[in-house]
Design a protein around this motif. Structure first.
Motif, PDB file in Angstrom:
ATOM      1  N   LEU A  46     -25.662  -0.854 -23.771  1.00  9.01           N
ATOM      2  CA  LEU A  46     -26.297   0.150 -24.618  1.00  9.01           C
ATOM      3  C   LEU A  46     -27.168  -0.500 -25.691  1.00  9.01           C
ATOM      4  O   LEU A  46     -28.260  -0.010 -25.998  1.00  9.01           O
ATOM      5  CB  LEU A  46     -25.243   1.040 -25.273  1.00  9.01           C
ATOM      6  CG  LEU A  46     -24.526   2.010 -24.341  1.00  9.01           C
ATOM      7  CD1 LEU A  46     -23.357   2.663 -25.050  1.00  9.01           C
ATOM      8  CD2 LEU A  46     -25.487   3.056 -23.818  1.00  9.01           C
ATOM      9  N   LEU A  47     -26.690  -1.592 -26.264  1.00  5.28           N
ATOM     10  CA  LEU A  47     -27.480  -2.289 -27.278  1.00  5.28           C
ATOM     11  C   LEU A  47     -28.705  -2.959 -26.654  1.00  5.28           C
ATOM     12  O   LEU A  47     -29.764  -3.017 -27.271  1.00  5.28           O
ATOM     13  CB  LEU A  47     -26.619  -3.309 -28.014  1.00  5.28           C
ATOM     14  CG  LEU A  47     -25.494  -2.708 -28.866  1.00  5.28           C
ATOM     15  CD1 LEU A  47     -24.607  -3.796 -29.408  1.00  5.28           C
ATOM     16  CD2 LEU A  47     -26.054  -1.854 -29.983  1.00  5.28           C
ATOM     17  N   SER A  48     -28.556  -3.470 -25.430  1.00  2.00           N
ATOM     18  CA  SER A  48     -29.704  -4.076 -24.742  1.00  2.00           C
ATOM     19  C   SER A  48     -30.759  -3.033 -24.416  1.00  2.00           C
ATOM     20  O   SER A  48     -31.961  -3.321 -24.450  1.00  2.00           O
ATOM     21  CB  SER A  48     -29.246  -4.749 -23.453  1.00  2.00           C
ATOM     22  OG  SER A  48     -28.426  -5.849 -23.737  1.00  2.00           O
ATOM     23  N   GLY A  54     -36.805  -7.157 -26.259  1.00  2.00           N
ATOM     24  CA  GLY A  54     -35.988  -8.254 -25.752  1.00  2.00           C
ATOM     25  C   GLY A  54     -35.759  -9.373 -26.747  1.00  2.00           C
ATOM     26  O   GLY A  54     -35.572 -10.519 -26.347  1.00  2.00           O
ATOM     27  N   ARG A  55     -35.745  -9.062 -28.015  1.00  2.00           N
ATOM     28  CA  ARG A  55     -35.552 -10.086 -29.043  1.00  2.00           C
ATOM     29  C   ARG A  55     -34.185 -10.750 -28.955  1.00  2.00           C
ATOM     30  O   ARG A  55     -34.040 -11.905 -29.308  1.00  2.00           O
ATOM     31  CB  ARG A  55     -35.713  -9.477 -30.429  1.00  2.00           C
ATOM     32  CG  ARG A  55     -37.098  -9.045 -30.734  1.00  2.00           C
ATOM     33  CD  ARG A  55     -37.193  -8.493 -32.136  1.00  2.00           C
ATOM     34  NE  ARG A  55     -38.555  -8.072 -32.409  1.00  2.00           N
ATOM     35  CZ  ARG A  55     -38.881  -6.951 -33.003  1.00  2.00           C
ATOM     36  NH1 ARG A  55     -37.953  -6.132 -33.409  1.00  2.00           N
ATOM     37  NH2 ARG A  55     -40.142  -6.649 -33.195  1.00  2.00           N
ATOM     38  N   TYR A  56     -33.194  -9.993 -28.518  1.00  2.19           N
ATOM     39  CA  TYR A  56     -31.820 -10.501 -28.500  1.00  2.19           C
ATOM     40  C   TYR A  56     -31.325 -10.747 -27.076  1.00  2.19           C
ATOM     41  O   TYR A  56     -30.129 -10.846 -26.849  1.00  2.19           O
ATOM     42  CB  TYR A  56     -30.900  -9.518 -29.218  1.00  2.19           C
ATOM     43  CG  TYR A  56     -31.386  -9.198 -30.615  1.00  2.19           C
ATOM     44  CD1 TYR A  56     -31.256 -10.125 -31.637  1.00  2.19           C
ATOM     45  CD2 TYR A  56     -32.010  -7.980 -30.904  1.00  2.19           C
ATOM     46  CE1 TYR A  56     -31.712  -9.847 -32.908  1.00  2.19           C
ATOM     47  CE2 TYR A  56     -32.468  -7.701 -32.174  1.00  2.19           C
ATOM     48  CZ  TYR A  56     -32.316  -8.639 -33.173  1.00  2.19           C
ATOM     49  OH  TYR A  56     -32.772  -8.365 -34.438  1.00  2.19           O
ATOM     50  N   ALA A  57     -32.226 -10.855 -26.119  1.00  2.00           N
ATOM     51  CA  ALA A  57     -31.846 -11.008 -24.712  1.00  2.00           C
ATOM     52  C   ALA A  57     -31.146 -12.330 -24.432  1.00  2.00           C
ATOM     53  O   ALA A  57     -30.338 -12.419 -23.510  1.00  2.00           O
ATOM     54  CB  ALA A  57     -33.077 -10.874 -23.813  1.00  2.00           C
ATOM     55  N   SER A  58     -31.428 -13.356 -25.203  1.00  6.48           N
ATOM     56  CA  SER A  58     -30.825 -14.665 -24.946  1.00  6.48           C
ATOM     57  C   SER A  58     -29.432 -14.808 -25.554  1.00  6.48           C
ATOM     58  O   SER A  58     -28.754 -15.805 -25.314  1.00  6.48           O
ATOM     59  CB  SER A  58     -31.727 -15.769 -25.487  1.00  6.48           C
ATOM     60  OG  SER A  58     -31.853 -15.646 -26.889  1.00  6.48           O
ATOM     61  N   LYS A  64     -24.583 -10.499 -29.561  1.00  7.37           N
ATOM     62  CA  LYS A  64     -25.466  -9.335 -29.654  1.00  7.37           C
ATOM     63  C   LYS A  64     -24.754  -8.180 -30.357  1.00  7.37           C
ATOM     64  O   LYS A  64     -25.344  -7.511 -31.216  1.00  7.37           O
ATOM     65  CB  LYS A  64     -25.912  -8.905 -28.262  1.00  7.37           C
ATOM     66  CG  LYS A  64     -27.008  -7.866 -28.278  1.00  7.37           C
ATOM     67  CD  LYS A  64     -27.409  -7.453 -26.892  1.00  7.37           C
ATOM     68  CE  LYS A  64     -28.030  -8.616 -26.163  1.00  7.37           C
ATOM     69  NZ  LYS A  64     -28.528  -8.249 -24.829  1.00  7.37           N
ATOM     70  N   ILE A  65     -23.484  -7.970 -30.016  1.00  6.51           N
ATOM     71  CA  ILE A  65     -22.722  -6.906 -30.668  1.00  6.51           C
ATOM     72  C   ILE A  65     -22.561  -7.208 -32.152  1.00  6.51           C
ATOM     73  O   ILE A  65     -22.706  -6.328 -33.000  1.00  6.51           O
ATOM     74  CB  ILE A  65     -21.361  -6.710 -29.965  1.00  6.51           C
ATOM     75  CG1 ILE A  65     -21.586  -6.112 -28.575  1.00  6.51           C
ATOM     76  CG2 ILE A  65     -20.445  -5.817 -30.784  1.00  6.51           C
ATOM     77  CD1 ILE A  65     -20.364  -6.104 -27.696  1.00  6.51           C
TER      78      ILE A  65
END
Length: 186
Positions: A46-48, A54-58, A64-65
């Protein structure tokens, strides 16, 4: 009579070394690891989905949570003082209930929906339902238990709601077996 008074006096006496006696707390059982893993995965998904660029994709799901969902201890203390729900809390509530509903949908094979909101004063309600059956209903007073500051507490709350909803769904499985969840009168 004197024996009871002596026992009460000895029970309320301070420890000899001057240390404060901590009240006993009930230990809560650890959440089911399989359900906890599914909840973390669903929350991460959900956050993705809301990370448009896509700033936090890595990042790992836990990172991320922590970055996009959890609040700092200072922000929690700030919201506890004036009892108002911050924007972070108002975003946390529907996302968590949507993640719980998604895991419940995976586990049960039924279509499960969620509806959650919280007003600026910290009062609100979170519902997870299927058809006409409300599986989980949580009232939020002064934002409690939100905002979450740790992943462990978030997962424990989510798995507790998940267990409650699945148990309720199992309880009424006989009544809904013939005509489905939409057939219950009332």
């Amino acid at each position: 009579m004197d024996q009871m008074a002596n026992e009460a006096a000895s029970a309320s006496a301070q420890p000899a070394d001057g240390a404060q006696a901590r009240p006993k707390r009930r230990s809560k059982p650890a959440p089911d690891p399989e359900k906890a893993e599914r909840l973390v995965r669903r929350l991460n998904d959900l956050l993705s989905a809301s990370d448009y660029f896509g700033r936090y994709a890595s990042m790992t799901p836990e990172e991320k949570i922590a970055k996009l969902f959890l609040v700092s201890a200072e922000d929690k203390a700030k919201s506890d003082i004036n009892c108002t729900a911050t924007d972070e809390v108002r975003l946390q509530v529907p996302v968590l209930f949507q993640a719980i509903a998604g895991v419940m949908e995976e586990k049960s094979g039924l279509m499960i929906q969620s509806s959650a909101e919280i007003n600026i004063e910290g009062f609100g309600r979170g519902l997870i339902y299927s058809g006409r059956i409300i599986l989980v209903m949580k009232s939020l007073r002064a934002g409690f238990p939100f905002p979450f500051t740790s992943l462990e507490k978030t997962v424990a709350y989510g798995v507790a709601c998940l267990d409650e909803g699945l148990a309720f769904l199992d309880k009424y499985k006989e009544q809904t077996a013939v005509h489905g969840l939409l057939s219950l009168e009332g």
